[in-house]
Each structure stands twice: as structure tokens, then as C-alpha cells.
Scaffold this active site. Sequence first.
Site, PDB file in Angstrom:
ATOM      1  N   CYS A   6      33.595 -28.848 -69.651  1.00  0.00           N
ATOM      2  CA  CYS A   6      33.256 -28.047 -68.372  1.00  0.00           C
ATOM      3  C   CYS A   6      33.939 -29.033 -67.227  1.00  0.00           C
ATOM      4  O   CYS A   6      34.371 -30.209 -67.598  1.00  0.00           O
ATOM      5  CB  CYS A   6      31.989 -27.806 -68.115  1.00  0.00           C
ATOM      6  SG  CYS A   6      31.005 -29.199 -67.760  1.00  0.00           S
ATOM      7  N   PRO A   7      34.121 -28.315 -65.930  1.00  0.00           N
ATOM      8  CA  PRO A   7      34.900 -29.209 -65.043  1.00  0.00           C
ATOM      9  C   PRO A   7      34.154 -30.566 -64.644  1.00  0.00           C
ATOM     10  O   PRO A   7      35.068 -31.553 -64.469  1.00  0.00           O
ATOM     11  CB  PRO A   7      34.672 -28.244 -63.830  1.00  0.00           C
ATOM     12  CG  PRO A   7      34.905 -26.665 -64.442  1.00  0.00           C
ATOM     13  CD  PRO A   7      33.988 -27.082 -65.687  1.00  0.00           C
TER      14      PRO A   7
END
Length: 503
Positions: free
Chosen positions: A9-10
Site C-alpha cells: 500500500c502507499p
Amino acid sequence: MKFVAVTSCPTGIAHTYMAAEALAEAAKAAGHEMEVETQGAAGANPLDPAVIAAADAVVFAADVEVRDRDRFAGKPLVTAGVKDGINRAAELVAQAVAQAEAAPAGASDAAEPVLVTKVDAGAGFGTQLRGWLMTGVSYMIPFVAAGGILIALAFVIGGPEIASQVNGGTFEGTEYPGIDDITKIFGELGIAGLMFKIGATAFDMLVPVLAAFIAFAMADRVGLVPGFVAGLLAVAIGAGFLGGLAGGLLAGGIVMGLQRISVPRALEGITPIVLIPLVSTFVVGFVMIVIIGEPIATVQRELTEWLDGLSGTNSILLGALLGAMMAFDMGGPVNKVAYTFGLASLASGDLNVMAAVMAAGMTPPLACALATVLRPRLFTNAERKAGETAWLLGASFITEGAIPFAAADPARVIPPLMAGSATAGALSMAFGATSRAPHGGIWVVGVIGSPLLYVLAILLGVGVSTVGLLALKAQRGPVEDEPAAMVVEPAGAPVAHRPAAAH
């Protein structure tokens, strides 16, 4: 069957590990084996090549580029966002089974199609664009965290005057030339001056890193040089954060176009390391300086002036909007837009927005945790266990701690969480609270302006969410107890490989 998966995920903090846990458990429940590689903020835990070779199919649950994806060449592949890995794990496993069964004999030895972008080539443009931008943000966040917290600590140790003293101000009658004399800064201002300068230098890298890794997501390593140059030029001409976004996309697009041009065989060896960086850097620089730089800089200045001019009702409405966005998808794209806006405001010197965003992000997990304590019969065993973890996650500004509740009952959970976060964000702005730290939650309260009012804003936001959540849950009535389910612990190490007894 045997499967392997990669989750990312970011921010690489919560969703990465929650998706890994969910996928591993879904595969086990379906009678299969799955090993998961988490590419999170703490780095990756690379899968054994022998495990990859034995796998029947691969699952990518990622919102940013999967590093070293050529290791999975030729394997049947299922791609999805990281939140799908959490909420639709069983469905993704079923898709992997179908892909493996449909794959022709010897498929594992087949060559994988060449990818134009590190974000999945089969996705639509909107999905690819989001992936490119989130990749840039994900590489930028560690610079924000390191630089922001160092600056915050410098203010705690040296007082608010430390900035002017380091950046050309005076200290005991001595003039300081800014970055030209670090030794003098350390000698006269001590550790606080040194921490401020180091943190400010890390902050100076935000826009270049953002632009470079947007281009990297689009065109791989060859996009880094024009991307960095685009970001540096965006800072130099005053285009700031918006210029970095535009410059990164421009650099990646130009490199992708150049990669499609056929060159003589004699030039193939130097094309990726000389010709493409040379041509793309010049073209990007020319466009940034001559064509788009000034308009973007104008927009950036006007946006900053508008933000600086917000007061009274307008700033309160801004805080409420950002707060609602933080709770809408709890770590998803809408949440990231609000958080990124807070980072951009912090980098431009506006400290109120970051405080409101962090207050709003802390509220959902804390409200869920409090609700499970006040009315435990309205929640399942799994939710009550998740509530125990949510206390720490909420206090640490990890909004994803509320995801187990939202995923199980979104209609009754998300609206009251949005209401409470909007309240916290609005009150934080109304109280004039500030934050020099981009993350950390309650643990950085020492660098929060108006700390008592700030904590009050969070508590009132938690109260609004808790009351709304309990009211909606009460309409459904008590739930039957069920066997305690596994508790996700996103802030810890990857759990996909832990023995069953650990759960």
C-alpha cells in the site's frame, strides 16, 4: 493448490499487512497454501525462488508498483487493489484457482508480456493514474516523516526562534548564512540547530522525490533522472507540489514515448543510460520552464494565498471536509488525498491543516474501540478483539484500525465515523491547533500548538462517532457470540508466515 502473493500500500504500514493476513487465511480456509510477500515500509520479505517456481498462480494486492515483478514471469496472475486483498480475499483466491486451472500446460515457462508501466498494464487509465500518483506519494512519505519530526523536535529543544536563527537570522549577534555554514550552526545553536537544518533539507526533497517516483512508476528506472529534474525545477520556479505532480507525469510520459522508438542495434546499449535520460531531461526541463511552469506556479501561489486567507467559518468548513475524507475509506484513495493535502500545506508552512487531518485520522479507531467497551454485546467477538488493538492504532494516527469494523458493517459504521472525524477536523481548525509533525498521533502532542484544545477536539470527535455508531448498531440489536477470530496487527511484522498457534 499452492499460491504466492504480494501486498503493498502507499504508506506500507497497515493495509500491506492486513491484506497479507486476509489472503493467507482465505487460502487456508479454501484448502490451499499461500505464502505472502509484504512490500511495506519496513522493506520486503522476499519469497523463496523455489516457492515462486512451485506456485500455481500469483496474486498482487497492491496500490503501488510491485518490486521485482519479473520473478513471477509466466505465472497466472490476479491483480487487485490492496483493500480488495482485505475485503475480498476469498474472491481473489477463487480467481487465482480459476486462473491456475485455465492456464495451459507449461504456462509457468511462458514469457510475460512486456509491461509499459510498473503499474499493471491491463488496468484502465484512471486506475493506472492513481497507481502512478500513489507510488510517488509512498516514496515521499518517509521524507515527510523524518524531516517533519526532526523539525518538530528542533522547535521543542530550541524554541520557535530556531528557524530564523538557522535561516539567516542572528544568534548572540552572529549572522548565519543559512546552509553555507553547518559547522557554525551546530557550534552556536547546538543540536537543535543541526536537527532543524537536517529536517529542512529532508523537506527540500519532497517535491523532487514525488516527481521522480511518479515517473519511476510509469517508466521504471530510466524515468528517475527526468523525474528528479522536473521536481527540482518545480521547486526552483515556485510551482511546488502541483508542479511536482505535473512534472512527474510529464517525465514519465515522455520516457514511455521514447521507449517505443526503435534505434539502431549499435545504440541499443547506451539508449537507456544515455540517450533517453539526455533527451527526456532536456524536453522535460524545457517544457517545465518555458511552457507549464509559470501557470502552475501561479495556481500554486493562489492556492497558498487562499489557504492562508481562510479564517473563521471557511477554515472550519475546510477542517470538516478534510476530516470526513479521512474517515470515508480509512487509508484508501480519498483518505490519501486529504492526507497529501495536509502534507502539502505543512511543506508550505501552514500547520493548521496537518493538525486537523491528524486529529480526524485518529478519531475512527478510537471511536470503534470505545464503542466495543461501552456496548460489547453489539459487536462480535472478532470486533471486540479488533477494538483492543484499535486503541493503540488510533492513538498512533493509523486510521486503518477501524477497517475491520467498516468492512463488516459499512452502512452502520462509515457514516458515524465520518461525522466524528469531520467534528474533530472542524474543531481543530476552530481552536487554531497546529502540528509541525506529519505523523505520530498522540505521541507527538509535545509539538502540537494548543495541545489541550487539540486533545479536546479529538475527544469530542470520538464522542460524536461513538454515539452515532452505538445508535445505529442498537437498531440491529445484540449479536450472537461467535468463536474469536484472528486479530490483524498491521503495525507489526508480516503475519502470513506465523504458525497457527500465534493467533
